[in-house]
Design a protein around this motif. Structure first.
Motif, PDB file in Angstrom:
ATOM      1  N   UNK A   1      16.679  -6.659   7.036  1.00 39.15           N
ATOM      2  CA  UNK A   1      17.059  -7.746   7.275  1.00 39.15           C
ATOM      3  C   UNK A   1      18.747  -8.146   7.067  1.00 39.15           C
ATOM      4  N   UNK A   2      19.259  -9.359   8.512  1.00 32.71           N
ATOM      5  CA  UNK A   2      20.155  -9.523   9.044  1.00 32.71           C
ATOM      6  C   UNK A   2      20.607 -10.696   8.534  1.00 32.71           C
ATOM      7  N   UNK A   3      21.205 -11.596   7.514  1.00 35.17           N
ATOM      8  CA  UNK A   3      20.830 -12.719   7.274  1.00 35.17           C
ATOM      9  C   UNK A   3      22.080 -13.841   7.215  1.00 35.17           C
ATOM     10  N   UNK A   4      21.710 -14.315   7.711  1.00 35.66           N
ATOM     11  CA  UNK A   4      22.276 -15.367   8.920  1.00 35.66           C
ATOM     12  C   UNK A   4      22.490 -16.761   8.446  1.00 35.66           C
ATOM     13  N   UNK A   5      23.259 -18.174   8.843  1.00 33.39           N
ATOM     14  CA  UNK A   5      23.409 -19.184   8.946  1.00 33.39           C
ATOM     15  C   UNK A   5      21.995 -19.574   9.430  1.00 33.39           C
TER      16      UNK A   5
ATOM     17  N   UNK B   1       1.036  -1.089   0.567  1.00 33.56           N
ATOM     18  CA  UNK B   1      -0.062   0.375   0.176  1.00 33.56           C
ATOM     19  C   UNK B   1       0.360   0.976  -0.389  1.00 33.56           C
ATOM     20  N   UNK B   2       2.217   1.167   0.226  1.00 28.85           N
ATOM     21  CA  UNK B   2       2.370   2.543  -0.004  1.00 28.85           C
ATOM     22  C   UNK B   2       4.334   1.935   0.632  1.00 28.85           C
ATOM     23  N   UNK B   3       5.148   2.823   0.034  1.00 32.99           N
ATOM     24  CA  UNK B   3       6.864   2.058  -0.438  1.00 32.99           C
ATOM     25  C   UNK B   3       7.377   1.824   0.207  1.00 32.99           C
ATOM     26  N   UNK B   4       8.268   0.800   0.658  1.00 32.90           N
ATOM     27  CA  UNK B   4       8.784   0.914   1.536  1.00 32.90           C
ATOM     28  C   UNK B   4      10.203   1.200   1.407  1.00 32.90           C
ATOM     29  N   UNK B   5      11.045   0.896   2.167  1.00 35.54           N
ATOM     30  CA  UNK B   5      12.411   0.759   1.714  1.00 35.54           C
ATOM     31  C   UNK B   5      13.148  -0.005   2.567  1.00 35.54           C
ATOM     32  N   UNK B   6      13.707  -1.276   2.404  1.00 38.68           N
ATOM     33  CA  UNK B   6      14.320  -2.432   2.657  1.00 38.68           C
ATOM     34  C   UNK B   6      15.960  -2.759   2.252  1.00 38.68           C
ATOM     35  N   UNK B   7      16.524  -2.185   3.537  1.00 36.78           N
ATOM     36  CA  UNK B   7      17.291  -3.094   3.133  1.00 36.78           C
ATOM     37  C   UNK B   7      17.979  -5.001   3.130  1.00 36.78           C
ATOM     38  N   UNK B   8      18.698  -5.137   2.604  1.00 43.59           N
ATOM     39  CA  UNK B   8      19.620  -6.624   2.812  1.00 43.59           C
ATOM     40  C   UNK B   8      21.044  -6.423   3.273  1.00 43.59           C
ATOM     41  N   UNK B   9      21.375  -7.071   4.497  1.00 43.35           N
ATOM     42  CA  UNK B   9      22.869  -6.759   4.482  1.00 43.35           C
ATOM     43  C   UNK B   9      22.935  -8.323   4.538  1.00 43.35           C
ATOM     44  N   UNK B  10      24.092  -8.992   3.657  1.00 38.67           N
ATOM     45  CA  UNK B  10      24.391 -10.835   3.497  1.00 38.67           C
ATOM     46  C   UNK B  10      26.452 -10.917   3.994  1.00 38.67           C
ATOM     47  N   UNK B  11      26.329 -11.580   4.899  1.00 37.76           N
ATOM     48  CA  UNK B  11      27.905 -11.745   5.460  1.00 37.76           C
ATOM     49  C   UNK B  11      28.396 -12.077   4.029  1.00 37.76           C
ATOM     50  N   UNK B  12      29.738 -12.193   4.757  1.00 36.26           N
ATOM     51  CA  UNK B  12      30.797 -13.209   3.617  1.00 36.26           C
ATOM     52  C   UNK B  12      30.659 -14.870   3.795  1.00 36.26           C
TER      53      UNK B  12
ATOM     54  N   UNK C   1      16.517 -12.809  -7.230  1.00 35.59           N
ATOM     55  CA  UNK C   1      15.130 -12.617  -7.596  1.00 35.59           C
ATOM     56  C   UNK C   1      14.448 -12.602  -6.319  1.00 35.59           C
ATOM     57  N   UNK C   2      14.313 -11.958  -5.216  1.00 34.54           N
ATOM     58  CA  UNK C   2      14.152 -11.518  -4.021  1.00 34.54           C
ATOM     59  C   UNK C   2      13.830  -9.321  -4.242  1.00 34.54           C
ATOM     60  N   UNK C   3      15.342  -9.873  -4.539  1.00 31.19           N
ATOM     61  CA  UNK C   3      15.127  -7.655  -4.157  1.00 31.19           C
ATOM     62  C   UNK C   3      14.391  -7.668  -5.882  1.00 31.19           C
ATOM     63  N   UNK C   4      14.342  -8.163  -6.715  1.00 30.67           N
ATOM     64  CA  UNK C   4      13.363  -7.806  -7.890  1.00 30.67           C
ATOM     65  C   UNK C   4      12.579  -7.617  -7.740  1.00 30.67           C
ATOM     66  N   UNK C   5      11.360  -8.316  -7.083  1.00 31.93           N
ATOM     67  CA  UNK C   5      10.224  -9.633  -6.409  1.00 31.93           C
ATOM     68  C   UNK C   5      10.147  -7.774  -5.745  1.00 31.93           C
ATOM     69  N   UNK C   6      10.600  -7.391  -4.341  1.00 30.83           N
ATOM     70  CA  UNK C   6      10.466  -5.990  -4.091  1.00 30.83           C
ATOM     71  C   UNK C   6      10.450  -4.780  -4.445  1.00 30.83           C
TER      72      UNK C   6
ATOM     73  N   UNK D   1       7.565  -4.381  -7.206  1.00 29.77           N
ATOM     74  CA  UNK D   1       5.953  -4.201  -5.793  1.00 29.77           C
ATOM     75  C   UNK D   1       6.375  -2.785  -4.822  1.00 29.77           C
ATOM     76  N   UNK D   2       7.568  -2.321  -5.924  1.00 27.16           N
ATOM     77  CA  UNK D   2       6.956  -0.210  -5.401  1.00 27.16           C
ATOM     78  C   UNK D   2       8.247   0.056  -4.706  1.00 27.16           C
ATOM     79  N   UNK D   3       8.603  -1.493  -3.871  1.00 26.27           N
ATOM     80  CA  UNK D   3       9.773  -0.993  -2.672  1.00 26.27           C
ATOM     81  C   UNK D   3      11.035  -0.396  -3.512  1.00 26.27           C
ATOM     82  N   UNK D   4      11.872   0.350  -1.931  1.00 23.30           N
ATOM     83  CA  UNK D   4      12.729   0.953  -2.554  1.00 23.30           C
ATOM     84  C   UNK D   4      14.305  -0.664  -1.848  1.00 23.30           C
ATOM     85  N   UNK D   5      15.558  -0.923  -2.638  1.00 28.91           N
ATOM     86  CA  UNK D   5      16.319  -1.767  -1.857  1.00 28.91           C
ATOM     87  C   UNK D   5      17.893  -1.767  -2.086  1.00 28.91           C
ATOM     88  N   UNK D   6      17.970  -1.563  -1.200  1.00 30.18           N
ATOM     89  CA  UNK D   6      19.962  -1.637  -0.896  1.00 30.18           C
ATOM     90  C   UNK D   6      20.095  -2.798   0.028  1.00 30.18           C
ATOM     91  N   UNK D   7      21.104  -3.284  -0.780  1.00 29.44           N
ATOM     92  CA  UNK D   7      22.047  -4.428  -0.776  1.00 29.44           C
ATOM     93  C   UNK D   7      23.436  -4.524  -0.476  1.00 29.44           C
TER      94      UNK D   7
END
Length: 450
Positions: free
Chosen positions: A169-173, A4-15, A36-41, A44-50
């Motif tokens: 999003x802090x991605x981990x194992x 319903x509104x534009x969101x800003x999503x930051x995705x952090x990936x470790x080595x 694929x996930x970043x493109x889908x976001x 959907x109208x969201x802003x994405x930072x990796x």
């Protein structure tokens, strides 16, 4: 689900999330799923930072080096080699979905200057307006310990605050935080929602991989930084990046359902058939830990003062000075008890309250007609009643005087600065606009920048 509104999503990936720890081969399957996930976001109208680690790890593979070296120059050279390959990988994968990306390399020095910090914000804003996904990494080729963020968890939190993100999003194992180590305790329970990080009791035994610098404890620190800036922070499994979309959809749907049910202007349904208009309860999302944002976030200049600058020293103040700062007054020399470290004018310092200390200054006339101050230190029982029993860091400040100058004028009235130093650049050691206070004070370890 269309937002319903534009969101800003930051995705952090470790080595370790995107590079095999043993072979140093990029894990293309995970990278492709992230794309694929970043493109889908984005669709959907969201802003994405990796925020992507991995330059050194990819450099090891590129140069056929078996282990991460210990010599700084060699590590930085490998980072220079690896960063080229890493951004090339991201660019080629995003090209399959016709999505442009941009590379942004940062060190703490790049944002220590307020003008450069604002320039970085403007660059992000312009990239968003162009439909570009920024890919951020620390500039390991140039960074040394004095200007490093320390780990990309911290970098991602500062980036999230800089772009005023809605989610980090802090991605981990692992899927989420647990109250005990799930590898050794079958009865370990997942921690799904954290409202107060200061009261969190969780297993942080994960210390990070041989390729990275972070672990679970650094993610909790990053969550504290991000949530203080109003960013919902999520820890979830990196091998399932599709979870990001599901979690965002779940949280947004929950907010929508909550606002619908609590809106006092909402007219009750006229019949049971109309009640079907109420949003359905969202289905349970994938396992994750979600840190709720502070309802009164610290942003812009205040956040920059607290977390964008490295502290060069510490100023210890009495309880009266702390009360004055809380009341929006500046820091006067009379409230300073001692100084630690070496720093210059307009450098950042920690502000630490010494509990149970109150300074009293009396003025008397010298034979030559000048005024002399006598300072006495007494116990301040007010701080004990408020539960302050040990030194606590309460904020950061940009100072008007150097450490040497402050050591000479501490405890004195501002009118005495001229007679002691021979000049008086300001009556304040730090102006209130150059002071930012922590919302939750924390114990301080002297001589260490936490």
């Amino acid at each position: 689900m269309k937002a319903h509104r534009q969101l800003t999503v930051v995705i952090k990936l470790g080595s370790s999330s995107i590079v095999d720890e043993k072979t140093h081969q990029p894990i293309v399957s995970v990278l492709a799923l992230i794309v694929e996930t970043a493109d889908k976001l984005h669709q959907n109208g969201h802003r994405v930072v990796i925020v992507s680690s991995g330059a050194i790890a990819v450099g090891l593979r590129r140069m056929d080096v078996e282990k991460k070296p210990k010599v700084l120059a060699r590590i930085q050279a490998l980072a220079a080699v690896g960063q080229c390959r890493l951004i090339s990988l991201w660019d080629s994968l995003f090209a399959h979905v016709r999505q442009p990306v941009a590379q942004i390399l940062l060190t703490r020095n790049d944002i220590a200057d307020r003008t450069q910090y604002l320039n970085a914000q403007n660059t992000f804003a312009e990239l968003f307006s162009m439909g570009v996904i920024p890919i951020v990494n620390e500039n390991d080729t140039l960074a040394v310990s004095e200007i490093k963020f320390g780990d990309n968890d911290t970098l991602s939190a500062i980036t999230a605050a800089m772009v005023q993100a809605d989610y980090l999003f802090l991605m981990t194992d692992v899927d989420c935080l647990y109250d005990k180590n799930p590898r050794t305790n079958p009865d370990a329970r997942p921690i799904e929602v954290v409202e107060d990080i200061s009261s969190l009791v969780a297993d942080v035994s994960s210390s990070g991989s041989s390729l990275g610098t972070g672990g679970m404890s650094t993610k909790i620190v990053a969550a504290r930084l991000a949530t203080s800036a109003g960013v919902t922070t999520v820890i979830t499994r990196s091998s399932k990046p599709g979870n990001i979309v599901e979690i965002v959809d779940y949280v947004q749907a929950s907010k929508q359902a909550s606002s619908f049910s609590t809106d006092p202007t909402e007219t009750p349904p006229l019949s049971s058939s109309v009640s079907s208009l109420q949003p359905e309860a969202p289905s349970k999302p994938p396992l994750h830990t979600r840190f709720l944002p502070d309802p009164h976030p610290i942003r812009d200049r205040s956040f920059w003062l607290l977390h964008g600058l490295a502290a060069h020293g510490t100023i210890f103040i009495d309880d009266g000075a702390h009360r004055a700062l809380v009341s929006k007054a500046g820091l006067l020399p009379v409230g300073i008890v001692k100084v630690e470290g070496t720093f210059s004018q307009q450098e950042a310092v920690r502000i630490v309250v010494l509990p149970g200390v109150r300074q009293n200054t009396t003025t008397s006339a010298r034979p030559n007609g000048s005024q002399a101050s006598t300072r006495t230190v007494t116990a301040d029982h007010d701080s004990e009643e408020r539960g302050i029993v040990e030194p606590v860091e309460v904020g950061r400040a940009l100072v008007n005087y150097s450490s040497v100058e402050i050591a000479r004028i501490k405890g004195l009235q501002s009118t005495e600065i001229q007679s002691v130093l021979g000049y008086a650049d300001s009556e304040y050691v730090a102006l209130r606009e150059n002071i930012s206070l922590e919302k939750v004070s924390r114990p301080v370890t002297p001589g260490r920048d936490t």
